[in-house]
Design a protein around this motif. Sequence first.
Motif, PDB file in Angstrom:
ATOM      1  N   PRO A   1      -1.206   2.656  -0.845  1.00  0.00           N
ATOM      2  CA  PRO A   1      -1.135   1.562   0.133  1.00  0.00           C
ATOM      3  C   PRO A   1       0.137   0.743   0.048  1.00  0.00           C
ATOM      4  N   LEU A   2       0.570   0.412  -1.179  1.00  0.00           N
ATOM      5  CA  LEU A   2       1.780  -0.394  -1.333  1.00  0.00           C
ATOM      6  C   LEU A   2       2.992   0.327  -0.765  1.00  0.00           C
ATOM      7  N   GLU A   3       3.057   1.649  -0.976  1.00  0.00           N
ATOM      8  CA  GLU A   3       4.195   2.412  -0.477  1.00  0.00           C
ATOM      9  C   GLU A   3       4.160   2.503   1.053  1.00  0.00           C
ATOM     10  N   LEU A   4       2.963   2.662   1.596  1.00  0.00           N
ATOM     11  CA  LEU A   4       2.830   2.706   3.051  1.00  0.00           C
ATOM     12  C   LEU A   4       3.314   1.408   3.670  1.00  0.00           C
ATOM     13  N   LEU A   5       2.889   0.278   3.107  1.00  0.00           N
ATOM     14  CA  LEU A   5       3.278  -1.027   3.642  1.00  0.00           C
ATOM     15  C   LEU A   5       4.768  -1.265   3.473  1.00  0.00           C
ATOM     16  N   ALA A   6       5.303  -0.835   2.329  1.00  0.00           N
ATOM     17  CA  ALA A   6       6.741  -0.977   2.108  1.00  0.00           C
ATOM     18  C   ALA A   6       7.510  -0.170   3.139  1.00  0.00           C
ATOM     19  N   GLY A   7       7.003   1.023   3.464  1.00  0.00           N
ATOM     20  CA  GLY A   7       7.671   1.859   4.455  1.00  0.00           C
ATOM     21  C   GLY A   7       7.670   1.232   5.835  1.00  0.00           C
TER      22      GLY A   7
ATOM     23  N   LYS B   1      -6.621   0.002   2.309  1.00  0.00           N
ATOM     24  CA  LYS B   1      -7.574   0.712   1.456  1.00  0.00           C
ATOM     25  C   LYS B   1      -8.926   0.902   2.139  1.00  0.00           C
ATOM     26  N   GLY B   2      -9.091   0.283   3.319  1.00  0.00           N
ATOM     27  CA  GLY B   2     -10.338   0.427   4.053  1.00  0.00           C
ATOM     28  C   GLY B   2     -11.443  -0.501   3.604  1.00  0.00           C
ATOM     29  N   ARG B   3     -11.091  -1.502   2.808  1.00  0.00           N
ATOM     30  CA  ARG B   3     -12.118  -2.424   2.318  1.00  0.00           C
ATOM     31  C   ARG B   3     -12.572  -3.386   3.400  1.00  0.00           C
ATOM     32  N   ILE B   4     -11.641  -3.813   4.260  1.00  0.00           N
ATOM     33  CA  ILE B   4     -12.002  -4.641   5.409  1.00  0.00           C
ATOM     34  C   ILE B   4     -11.201  -4.153   6.614  1.00  0.00           C
ATOM     35  N   PRO B   5     -11.731  -4.292   7.830  1.00  0.00           N
ATOM     36  CA  PRO B   5     -10.983  -3.866   9.015  1.00  0.00           C
ATOM     37  C   PRO B   5      -9.844  -4.831   9.344  1.00  0.00           C
ATOM     38  N   LEU B   6      -8.843  -4.326  10.043  1.00  0.00           N
ATOM     39  CA  LEU B   6      -7.669  -5.129  10.375  1.00  0.00           C
ATOM     40  C   LEU B   6      -8.033  -6.348  11.211  1.00  0.00           C
ATOM     41  N   ASN B   7      -8.905  -6.174  12.212  1.00  0.00           N
ATOM     42  CA  ASN B   7      -9.234  -7.311  13.079  1.00  0.00           C
ATOM     43  C   ASN B   7      -9.941  -8.428  12.311  1.00  0.00           C
ATOM     44  N   ALA B   8     -10.714  -8.068  11.284  1.00  0.00           N
ATOM     45  CA  ALA B   8     -11.358  -9.090  10.462  1.00  0.00           C
ATOM     46  C   ALA B   8     -10.318  -9.834   9.622  1.00  0.00           C
ATOM     47  N   ALA B   9      -9.341  -9.094   9.086  1.00  0.00           N
ATOM     48  CA  ALA B   9      -8.269  -9.727   8.304  1.00  0.00           C
ATOM     49  C   ALA B   9      -7.474 -10.696   9.169  1.00  0.00           C
ATOM     50  N   LEU B  10      -7.202 -10.316  10.399  1.00  0.00           N
ATOM     51  CA  LEU B  10      -6.469 -11.187  11.314  1.00  0.00           C
ATOM     52  C   LEU B  10      -7.273 -12.452  11.627  1.00  0.00           C
ATOM     53  N   SER B  11      -8.591 -12.307  11.739  1.00  0.00           N
ATOM     54  CA  SER B  11      -9.443 -13.471  11.985  1.00  0.00           C
ATOM     55  C   SER B  11      -9.405 -14.437  10.814  1.00  0.00           C
ATOM     56  N   ILE B  12      -9.391 -13.892   9.599  1.00  0.00           N
ATOM     57  CA  ILE B  12      -9.336 -14.726   8.397  1.00  0.00           C
ATOM     58  C   ILE B  12      -8.020 -15.494   8.352  1.00  0.00           C
TER      59      ILE B  12
ATOM     60  N   LEU C   1     -18.485  -6.909   4.168  1.00  0.00           N
ATOM     61  CA  LEU C   1     -18.650  -8.369   4.172  1.00  0.00           C
ATOM     62  C   LEU C   1     -18.554  -8.910   2.746  1.00  0.00           C
ATOM     63  N   ILE C   2     -19.180  -8.199   1.800  1.00  0.00           N
ATOM     64  CA  ILE C   2     -19.104  -8.614   0.391  1.00  0.00           C
ATOM     65  C   ILE C   2     -17.668  -8.535  -0.101  1.00  0.00           C
ATOM     66  N   ASP C   3     -16.975  -7.434   0.236  1.00  0.00           N
ATOM     67  CA  ASP C   3     -15.575  -7.278  -0.162  1.00  0.00           C
ATOM     68  C   ASP C   3     -14.706  -8.377   0.427  1.00  0.00           C
ATOM     69  N   ALA C   4     -14.969  -8.726   1.697  1.00  0.00           N
ATOM     70  CA  ALA C   4     -14.180  -9.762   2.361  1.00  0.00           C
ATOM     71  C   ALA C   4     -14.324 -11.093   1.636  1.00  0.00           C
ATOM     72  N   ARG C   5     -15.532 -11.423   1.220  1.00  0.00           N
ATOM     73  CA  ARG C   5     -15.757 -12.684   0.495  1.00  0.00           C
ATOM     74  C   ARG C   5     -15.022 -12.672  -0.850  1.00  0.00           C
ATOM     75  N   ARG C   6     -15.038 -11.539  -1.535  1.00  0.00           N
ATOM     76  CA  ARG C   6     -14.328 -11.442  -2.816  1.00  0.00           C
ATOM     77  C   ARG C   6     -12.823 -11.597  -2.622  1.00  0.00           C
ATOM     78  N   ILE C   7     -12.309 -10.943  -1.587  1.00  0.00           N
ATOM     79  CA  ILE C   7     -10.872 -11.020  -1.320  1.00  0.00           C
ATOM     80  C   ILE C   7     -10.462 -12.444  -0.970  1.00  0.00           C
ATOM     81  N   ILE C   8     -11.279 -13.127  -0.171  1.00  0.00           N
ATOM     82  CA  ILE C   8     -10.988 -14.511   0.213  1.00  0.00           C
ATOM     83  C   ILE C   8     -10.974 -15.409  -1.015  1.00  0.00           C
ATOM     84  N   GLU C   9     -11.919 -15.183  -1.939  1.00  0.00           N
ATOM     85  CA  GLU C   9     -11.970 -15.992  -3.153  1.00  0.00           C
ATOM     86  C   GLU C   9     -10.726 -15.750  -4.012  1.00  0.00           C
ATOM     87  N   ARG C  10     -10.316 -14.481  -4.152  1.00  0.00           N
ATOM     88  CA  ARG C  10      -9.107 -14.183  -4.924  1.00  0.00           C
ATOM     89  C   ARG C  10      -7.872 -14.737  -4.222  1.00  0.00           C
ATOM     90  N   ARG C  11      -7.860 -14.649  -2.910  1.00  0.00           N
ATOM     91  CA  ARG C  11      -6.739 -15.188  -2.124  1.00  0.00           C
ATOM     92  C   ARG C  11      -6.621 -16.686  -2.340  1.00  0.00           C
TER      93      ARG C  11
END
Length: 300
Positions: free
Chosen positions: A109-115, A160-171, A199-209
Amino acid sequence: MNQQQQAGDVRMIPIDQIEVINPRERNNRVFNEIVGNISAIGLKKPIKVTPRATADGVEKYLLVCGEGRLKAFRSLGETTIPAMVVNVSDEDAFIMSLAENIARRQCRPLELLAGIRQLQEQGYTSKVIAEKTGLTQSYIQGILMLLHRGEERLVIAVEKGRIPLNAALSIVGAGDDDTAIQAALQEAYESGKLRGKQLIDARRIIERRKTLGRSAAHNMSGKLTDVTTSSLVRTYQHEVERQKSMVRKAEFAQQRLMFVVGALRQMFADENFVNLLRAEGLATLPKYLAERVWSGGSVA
């Protein structure tokens, strides 16, 4: 990109004359599979290179795509490899290499985003990047928007497929307000964007963020982020705020403890109350409180 790229012809090229211009790390399991396949059935598709003249007259080549196949050939003890030779500029060779890696989606994923970010930095629009990589334009636009906001933690979760793009944009659209973020999660759940484990992953990511910041632990090249003055200042400020928060919590706890101790002193000053506790076998306190309520540490 230069449109004067010439159709290539396949030649046997000495491996030691090929230079990799866009190296990337590779999963050992995947690499071993490549080596095994080439050893068993040979090279199905030649690598792609572009020639370069050197001052000493030795012919050199820049690798455009096929790093895994090149390394596999070298590990098998081969000295030459079939290669399609094309005439492109250094910049075009680099861009073609990036686009090839992204289009195959076998990079981390990191390499894809860097590209994707490197392609944009080279002046390509999201539409052109989408055409070159086989990704959708809306995906490219969303990823670039997250990258510009510094939301590396979210954008890696998306890839990584943990959350969809549109949900990330909403956050991201909810900003830093906890209430707005929770409302965005609620809306994403009700609209079907986030369900179950996502949804569980999204909450974890938000907390880490929230606690660790928007940036991931690694930079976009996958290597440890270099320590800079600004990063040290941010780390210091974050630690100062954390310490201040701990002090505030400690002061609040101390105030509550003082209130409890004061109340207990008044209650144990009442002989009738003490006799009642004795009758019920409750005339003792935890040592920590007893030492503060009574000078001797126990009821008289």
